[in-house]
Design a protein around this motif. Sequence first.
Motif, PDB file in Angstrom:
ATOM      1  N   UNK A 126       0.834  -1.202   0.000  1.00  8.80           N
ATOM      2  CA  UNK A 126       0.000   0.000   0.000  1.00  8.80           C
ATOM      3  C   UNK A 126       0.868   1.252   0.000  1.00  8.80           C
ATOM      4  N   UNK A 127       1.927   1.246   0.791  1.00 14.07           N
ATOM      5  CA  UNK A 127       2.833   2.392   0.822  1.00 14.07           C
ATOM      6  C   UNK A 127       3.584   2.544  -0.498  1.00 14.07           C
ATOM      7  N   UNK A 128       4.005   1.439  -1.088  1.00 14.92           N
ATOM      8  CA  UNK A 128       4.732   1.510  -2.363  1.00 14.92           C
ATOM      9  C   UNK A 128       3.830   2.040  -3.479  1.00 14.92           C
ATOM     10  N   UNK A 129       2.585   1.563  -3.523  1.00 13.28           N
ATOM     11  CA  UNK A 129       1.650   2.088  -4.512  1.00 13.28           C
ATOM     12  C   UNK A 129       1.369   3.562  -4.254  1.00 13.28           C
ATOM     13  N   UNK A 130       1.359   3.975  -2.988  1.00 13.73           N
ATOM     14  CA  UNK A 130       1.117   5.388  -2.665  1.00 13.73           C
ATOM     15  C   UNK A 130       2.213   6.267  -3.251  1.00 13.73           C
ATOM     16  N   UNK A 144      -1.136  10.264   2.781  1.00 18.61           N
ATOM     17  CA  UNK A 144      -1.630   9.983   4.126  1.00 18.61           C
ATOM     18  C   UNK A 144      -2.018   8.514   4.286  1.00 18.61           C
ATOM     19  N   UNK A 145      -2.664   7.957   3.290  1.00 17.28           N
ATOM     20  CA  UNK A 145      -3.044   6.543   3.346  1.00 17.28           C
ATOM     21  C   UNK A 145      -1.797   5.654   3.340  1.00 17.28           C
ATOM     22  N   UNK A 146      -0.846   5.968   2.477  1.00 15.92           N
ATOM     23  CA  UNK A 146       0.379   5.171   2.401  1.00 15.92           C
ATOM     24  C   UNK A 146       1.199   5.225   3.673  1.00 15.92           C
ATOM     25  N   UNK A 147       1.413   6.432   4.192  1.00 14.63           N
ATOM     26  CA  UNK A 147       2.188   6.542   5.432  1.00 14.63           C
ATOM     27  C   UNK A 147       1.392   6.014   6.623  1.00 14.63           C
ATOM     28  N   UNK A 148       0.088   6.175   6.590  1.00 17.23           N
ATOM     29  CA  UNK A 148      -0.753   5.624   7.660  1.00 17.23           C
ATOM     30  C   UNK A 148      -0.693   4.114   7.718  1.00 17.23           C
TER      31      UNK A 148
END
Length: 133
Positions: A82-86, A103-107
């Motif tokens: 999820x973070x990589x796609x962000x 925010x979603x990726x770092x969250x």
Amino acid sequence: MLDREDRIIFGSLLLLVLALAGSLVVDRQFGLGIQDWPLLSYLLFAGVAVALPQLYLAVTDGERSRNGDRSRSRLRFAAVATAAFAIAFAADAEGLAHLLIGLIGSGSLVALVCYEVLTDYRAESDESVTRVT
């Protein structure tokens, strides 16, 4: 024959293909392409194709076998992916969409760190209770 895990992952990829086909129809009919909506694209790729099946398998594997290592691996994979796609999708986004994707990726990474700390704390407290008794 496909096992349960393969069926779930294949189903999520099929759902992704159907969503992309639907977005092509909407693009041709109304001129609203999915590439114009980076937040929606991110949620579709990172959420439906990667995170959702891994999170579902982590929850159901934990109920079936009580094997926490496999569930933890799935949660780690979902958070890191999820973070990589962000990172990839935030590069094309602007304004609020860029902020929300970041925010979603770092969250997801912060949630993973909190989960790991809590899991290790519980394991250590269970060990100390076992040693005392």
